[in-house]
Design an enzyme around this catalytic site. Structure first.
Site, mmCIF file in Angstrom:
data_model
loop_
_atom_site.group_PDB
_atom_site.id
_atom_site.type_symbol
_atom_site.label_atom_id
_atom_site.label_comp_id
_atom_site.label_asym_id
_atom_site.label_seq_id
_atom_site.Cartn_x
_atom_site.Cartn_y
_atom_site.Cartn_z
ATOM 1 N N LYS A 49 0.840 -1.209 0.000
ATOM 2 C CA LYS A 49 0.000 0.000 0.000
ATOM 3 C C LYS A 49 0.872 1.256 0.000
ATOM 4 O O LYS A 49 0.603 2.209 -0.732
ATOM 5 C CB LYS A 49 -0.951 -0.018 1.200
ATOM 6 N N GLN A 92 -5.574 -1.816 9.309
ATOM 7 C CA GLN A 92 -5.222 -3.117 8.731
ATOM 8 C C GLN A 92 -5.801 -4.249 9.589
ATOM 9 O O GLN A 92 -5.615 -4.286 10.790
ATOM 10 C CB GLN A 92 -3.690 -3.217 8.647
ATOM 11 N N ASP A 115 -12.195 2.187 2.877
ATOM 12 C CA ASP A 115 -12.495 0.763 2.654
ATOM 13 C C ASP A 115 -13.992 0.562 2.411
ATOM 14 O O ASP A 115 -14.410 -0.517 1.985
ATOM 15 C CB ASP A 115 -12.092 -0.052 3.885
#
Ligand code: NDP
Length: 280
Positions: A49, A92, A115
């Site tokens: 990422k 995460q 997300d």
């Protein structure tokens, strides 16, 4: 023989598009990446990422917290980030066992939830108005679109009903006028359902579970699964046998996987654009 869908290429196109938009607009999107503990898989994902952020021009800031961080402390950090300069916040997963991921994910400001997994944004998904489509589902839809697969009216079978993959994909394809059957571990006659599918999307987590006899001639087959088998990464689809029967197929690796991070970059840019508008 099926056309093999090249996820690396499409992800590269998405990243180039994000980079071009950032340099054209002069925006400076910022992403906060929060990781608790030392899960080796998460470490790899976080590095990927960071690399993607650097490639497109997103400023990423890492918050690495020790394994024994208390839920309250993590919650405090998320609330601080909600008020801070980062446009997107990524926590995460997996989190250590003593932390409830639902509590943490739900604490993220929906405007910064790149997300797309807070209750508010999942609710918006229902109506087709989620500004941040969940990244893996968004990646699947992008691949279908990029390869010109018509969705409207198609019989789609989605195998797997997780909150992050199966359910959002089923909802997004329903919104695009597909006729979607959502299968899971309690489904009777899974093979019978799969064989009917004009578009078969699988996200189960079982190596090579879907063999050619479970696939309709000419079907579009999208494999979200990531499994380790004999030291190799394989999908949920038995690629070698199914590619002779499908019209399009995603490989693992190199199919859906690269799309997830690309869509995350796209959502982070979108968050920056939306927040710039409300500020301006
Ligand atoms: P989950 O374990 O959360 O969900 C798995 C789903 O598969 C569940 O709905 C489960 O049913 C269903 N299932 C399990 N066994 C069977 C069976 N025998 N027959 C039919 N359905 C079954 O997994 P995720 O959705 O998080 O992930 C699925 C796969 O996708 C994994 O391999 C994961 O690594 C991969 N993945 C890949 C990503 C990418 O970027 N490409 C991103 C996220 C995940 P039930 O609900 O009844 O338990």
């Amino acid at each position: 023989m099926a056309t093999v869908i090249d996820g690396r290429m499409v992800a590269g196109e998405v990243l180039d598009g994000v980079a071009a938009e950032i340099s054209k607009t002069g925006l400076k999107p910022r992403l906060a990446i929060v990781m608790v503990g030392n899960d080796p898989g998460s470490q790899i994902y976080v590095r990927l990422k960071e690399k993607a952020c650097a490639r497109v021009g997103i400023v990423s800031t890492n918050y690495f917290l020790p394994e024994n961080t208390k839920q309250e402390e993590l919650l405090k950090l998320v609330k601080k980030l909600n008020k801070g300069p980062d446009n997107g916040i990524l926590v995460q997963i997996p989190l250590p066992k003593h932390i409830d991921p639902e509590v943490i994910l739900e604490a993220v400001d929906p405007e910064k939830d790149i997300d797309g997994l807070t209750e508010q944004n999942l609710g918006r998904l229902f109506f087709g108005t989620n500004p941040y489509p969940p990244c893996t589902p968004g990646g699947v839809l992008k691949l279908l679109d990029r390869y010109g697969v018509n969705i409207e009216g198609k019989d789609v079978v989605m195998v797997g009903r997780s909150k992050i993959v199966g359910k959002p994909i089923a909802m997004m394809l329903t919104n695009k006028n597909a006729t979607v059957t959502l299968c899971h571990s309690k489904t009777r006659n899974l093979a019978g359902h799969a064989r009917r599918a004009e578009i078969l999307v699988v996200a189960v987590g079982r190596p090579k579970m879907f063999t050619a006899d479970m696939v309709r001639e000419g079907a579009v087959v999208i494999d979200v699964g990531i499994n380790r088998l004999d030291g190799k990464v394989v999908g949920d689809v038995d690629f070698e046998s199914v590619k002779g029967k499908a019209s399009f197929i995603t490989p693992v690796p190199g199919g859906v996987g690269p799309m997830t991070i690309a869509m995350l970059m796209k959502n982070t840019l979108r968050a920056c654009q939306r927040q710039a508008k409300t500020k301006g």
